[in-house]
Design an enzyme around this catalytic site. Structure first.
Site, mmCIF file in Angstrom:
data_model
loop_
_atom_site.group_PDB
_atom_site.id
_atom_site.type_symbol
_atom_site.label_atom_id
_atom_site.label_comp_id
_atom_site.label_asym_id
_atom_site.label_seq_id
_atom_site.Cartn_x
_atom_site.Cartn_y
_atom_site.Cartn_z
ATOM 1 C CG HIS A 1 -2.064 -0.891 1.171
ATOM 2 N ND1 HIS A 1 -3.116 -0.832 2.055
ATOM 3 C CD2 HIS A 1 -2.373 -1.875 0.282
ATOM 4 C CE1 HIS A 1 -4.015 -1.746 1.729
ATOM 5 N NE2 HIS A 1 -3.585 -2.393 0.661
ATOM 6 C CD GLU B 1 -1.649 4.336 3.433
ATOM 7 O OE1 GLU B 1 -1.405 3.624 2.436
ATOM 8 O OE2 GLU B 1 -2.793 4.515 3.865
ATOM 9 C CB CYS C 1 -6.312 -0.406 5.484
ATOM 10 S SG CYS C 1 -4.638 -1.063 5.332
ATOM 11 C CB CYS D 1 -1.724 1.585 6.272
ATOM 12 S SG CYS D 1 -1.395 0.832 4.681
#
Lengths: 149, 149
Positions: A46, A48, A76, A79
């Site tokens: 992801h 991040e 999420c 993250c």
């Protein structure tokens, strides 16, 4: 946030879910990242996490003290956990993610607050290009649905 | 779980927090991982994430359908999120982590259940070398405290 949004558009160009993030220290961007799950065959890639790993590598430290994270969308579970583990001082995100609902459901839960340590998630509408951050994703999925139809 | 424990002892040898994990598909171990946060300057390099990334790379797919994860300790917020994102079918862990308390506090929360999808965390005492999984960490931190004293 504009820079995070720029990262998100790079993800869109590679047909990944358009989310972007940057890590800031001493008012300078030290790392950038966009969603690369499909390209890297990596469920953890992801935006991040990509930015976080780059920043830690740069600082040669797995603890990112005094760093701030900007993400286009509410992080999420994974993250948020990663940003907390890395001791990121503050996360600023552009738009809420109703599906993840991490901010409302997890980080406000008493016991989890301990886990999140110095982690504070802030999502202010006008200031953080909220509409742009939300729209880039909405448009992306809209197009995918149209292609499937 | 014995194999995950073997990974944990590799982490101990590198002076990292001794946690290990393996990913299993069709009754075969397809990836192994141990904690490498310090060695890699990577806050996300927990055993579960290391194994997960290797497995996804191997299968050339960021979704690990029909895969099972074995971890020596209850996964943290980040790892639980990552395992859920990767669509791991089941996580089996050796010992509970009272500090993280991920299982009790997060994954049982109604709304978060949706997030965790097919994720089920199981920690059964005798069957999963629970004492061994807990002791390797306890001994590690005990030694660190003794060295500091």
């Amino acid at each position: 946030m504009f820079q995070a949004l720029k990262e998100a558009s790079k993800a869109r160009e590679s047909r990944e879910v358009p989310i972007g993030a940057v890590i800031v220290k001493d008012n300078k961007i030290i790392a950038r990242g966009f969603n690369k799950c499909i390209a890297l065959s990596d469920p953890t890639a992801h935006a991040e996490i990509v930015a976080l790993r780059k920043a830690a590598k740069k600082l040669k430290n797995y603890r990112l003290n005094d760093c701030y994270a900007y993400a286009t969308i509410e992080p999420c579970l994974m993250c948020a956990g990663a940003l907390a583990k890395a001791r990121i001082k503050k996360i600023i995100f552009g738009a809420f993610d109703k599906k993840a609902d991490c901010y409302k459901n997890i980080l406000k839960t008493g016991d989890i607050k301990k886990l999140s340590r110095r982690l504070v998630i802030v999502g202010k509408k006008e200031k953080h290009l909220s509409a742009e951050c939300a729209n880039i994703i909405k448009d992306f999925f809209k197009k995918i649905r149209q292609q499937k139809a």
